[in-house]
Design a protein around this motif. Structure first.
Motif, short mmCIF file in Angstrom:
data_model
loop_
_atom_site.label_atom_id
_atom_site.label_comp_id
_atom_site.label_asym_id
_atom_site.label_seq_id
_atom_site.Cartn_x
_atom_site.Cartn_y
_atom_site.Cartn_z
N GLY A 140 0.78 -1.23 0.00
CA GLY A 140 0.00 0.00 0.00
C GLY A 140 0.81 1.27 0.00
O GLY A 140 0.24 2.37 -0.04
N VAL A 141 2.13 1.16 0.05
CA VAL A 141 3.00 2.34 0.13
C VAL A 141 3.86 2.44 -1.13
O VAL A 141 4.54 1.48 -1.50
CB VAL A 141 3.90 2.30 1.36
CG1 VAL A 141 4.84 3.51 1.38
CG2 VAL A 141 3.06 2.27 2.64
N ALA A 153 1.60 7.01 -9.16
CA ALA A 153 1.57 6.27 -7.90
C ALA A 153 0.22 6.40 -7.21
O ALA A 153 -0.35 5.42 -6.72
CB ALA A 153 2.69 6.77 -6.97
N GLY A 154 -0.32 7.61 -7.18
CA GLY A 154 -1.60 7.83 -6.52
C GLY A 154 -2.77 7.18 -7.24
O GLY A 154 -3.77 6.82 -6.61
N ARG A 167 -2.07 3.27 -1.11
CA ARG A 167 -2.89 3.99 -0.13
C ARG A 167 -2.14 5.16 0.52
O ARG A 167 -2.72 5.94 1.23
CB ARG A 167 -3.40 3.01 0.94
CG ARG A 167 -4.31 1.94 0.36
CD ARG A 167 -4.89 1.03 1.42
NE ARG A 167 -3.89 0.17 2.04
CZ ARG A 167 -3.40 -0.94 1.49
NH1 ARG A 167 -3.79 -1.31 0.28
NH2 ARG A 167 -2.49 -1.67 2.12
N CYS A 168 -0.84 5.25 0.23
CA CYS A 168 -0.05 6.39 0.71
C CYS A 168 1.20 6.49 -0.15
O CYS A 168 1.78 5.47 -0.55
CB CYS A 168 0.33 6.22 2.18
SG CYS A 168 1.17 7.66 2.89
N VAL A 169 1.61 7.72 -0.45
CA VAL A 169 2.83 7.98 -1.22
C VAL A 169 3.83 8.71 -0.32
O VAL A 169 3.47 9.67 0.38
CB VAL A 169 2.54 8.84 -2.47
CG1 VAL A 169 3.83 9.27 -3.15
CG2 VAL A 169 1.66 8.06 -3.45
N VAL A 170 5.07 8.26 -0.34
CA VAL A 170 6.16 8.96 0.34
C VAL A 170 7.00 9.65 -0.72
O VAL A 170 7.45 9.02 -1.68
CB VAL A 170 7.03 7.98 1.16
CG1 VAL A 170 8.23 8.72 1.76
CG2 VAL A 170 6.20 7.32 2.26
N LYS A 182 -5.31 1.75 6.64
CA LYS A 182 -6.73 2.08 6.56
C LYS A 182 -7.33 1.51 5.27
O LYS A 182 -6.61 1.13 4.35
CB LYS A 182 -6.94 3.60 6.61
CG LYS A 182 -6.24 4.31 7.75
CD LYS A 182 -6.71 3.81 9.10
CE LYS A 182 -6.02 4.59 10.22
NZ LYS A 182 -6.36 4.05 11.57
N ASP A 183 -8.64 1.48 5.21
CA ASP A 183 -9.32 1.06 4.00
C ASP A 183 -9.00 2.04 2.87
O ASP A 183 -9.21 3.25 3.01
CB ASP A 183 -10.83 1.01 4.24
CG ASP A 183 -11.59 0.46 3.05
OD1 ASP A 183 -11.75 1.20 2.05
OD2 ASP A 183 -12.03 -0.69 3.11
N GLY A 184 -8.48 1.52 1.77
CA GLY A 184 -8.05 2.38 0.67
C GLY A 184 -9.15 3.24 0.09
O GLY A 184 -8.92 4.38 -0.32
N ARG A 185 -10.37 2.70 0.06
CA ARG A 185 -11.49 3.47 -0.48
C ARG A 185 -11.78 4.67 0.40
O ARG A 185 -12.03 5.78 -0.09
CB ARG A 185 -12.71 2.58 -0.61
CG ARG A 185 -12.54 1.42 -1.60
CD ARG A 185 -13.58 0.36 -1.39
NE ARG A 185 -13.46 -0.25 -0.06
CZ ARG A 185 -14.23 -1.25 0.38
NH1 ARG A 185 -15.19 -1.74 -0.41
NH2 ARG A 185 -14.07 -1.75 1.59
#
Length: 251
Positions: free
Chosen positions: A11-12, A40-41, A47-50, A196-199
């Protein structure tokens, strides 16, 4: 060298910028960064981008030397449009963006972190807008998201910088850690978000952007109009010509 993307955790996604020696991005670099963040998004698995960087500092802004080599308006137009796209890509990314900042974060770097959802910084990180010293204007929109109004104005007019610890006290930096622990700290926060839930995460990002009191894209484009004016009048070139070739940090 350039912009790369990796997926170290479920998810990252990690988008890494690497333009030696100081991560002063050429025009193409800003567009590549924007494309990497948007891609990426848009990935449903993310679910999160660094957003991070290699080298001596996070970002030194626009490549001033590229502008100095230009003989027409194409370079300044490209830099302005490229910056606008990169800043917007971070803000409009479908999932939260965590900026992992080390060393210097100047000029366009402020545009990136000011539009991020969270900032983790190393204890050697400094933030500032040396635009008036570089024949440019802009990114006050984003600095205003990091510090109170009067401090933003003082920093802008003086080209001074502030430390990560100072921004932490203002509440805009989530954590300040030793440089060796920066990546781990950023990934720790990213993993917490990605759990967390991606939606719901995507809905939350859209909802929070929707209640933002400032339209950051429009605000920054308004600022850029004055950058164009400075260039058309010749003032910007006069100031940029004083930019020393031995200076390590560009904006």
């Amino acid at each position: 060298m350039g912009v790369s993307t990796s997926a170290p955790d479920d998810g990252v996604a990690v988008v890494t910028v690497d333009f030696p020696p100081v991560n002063a991005l050429p025009v193409r670099g800003w567009y590549d960064l924007a494309a990497a963040v948007r891609t990426a998004g848009a990935d449903p698995k993310t679910r999160c981008v660094v957003l991070t960087a290699e080298g001596r500092g996070f970002n030194a802004g626009v490549d001033i030397k590229e502008l100095q080599r230009a003989t027409g308006p194409e370079a300044i137009l490209g830099a302005n449009h490229g910056c606008a796209e990169a800043f917007a890509a971070v803000y409009e990314c479908e999932v939260p963006v965590v900026a992992a900042v080390h060393g210097f974060c100047l000029g366009g770097g402020i545009g990136l972190v000011g539009n991020a959802d969270a900032i983790v910084a190393s204890d050697d990180a400094t933030f500032g807008l040396p635009e008036l010293d570089r024949g440019a204007l802009g990114a006050a929109t984003h600095l205003a998201r990091l510090v109170p109004q009067h401090l933003m104005r003082t920093l802008y007019y003086t080209s001074r910088t502030v430390t990560a610890e100072e921004l932490h006290r203002h509440g805009s930096v989530w954590r300040v850690v030793p440089r060796a622990g920066l990546r781990a700290a950023a990934l720790e926060l990213a993993r917490e978000i990605a759990a967390k839930d991606g939606r719901l995460v995507r809905l939350a990002k859209a909802a929070i952007n929707g209640i933002d009191p400032v339209d950051v894209r429009r605000s920054y484009r308004f600022e850029q109009g004055f950058t164009f004016e400075a260039n058309l009048s010749g003032v910007a070139d006069e100031v940029r010509d004083t930019f020393g070739t031995d200076r390590e940090e560009q904006s």
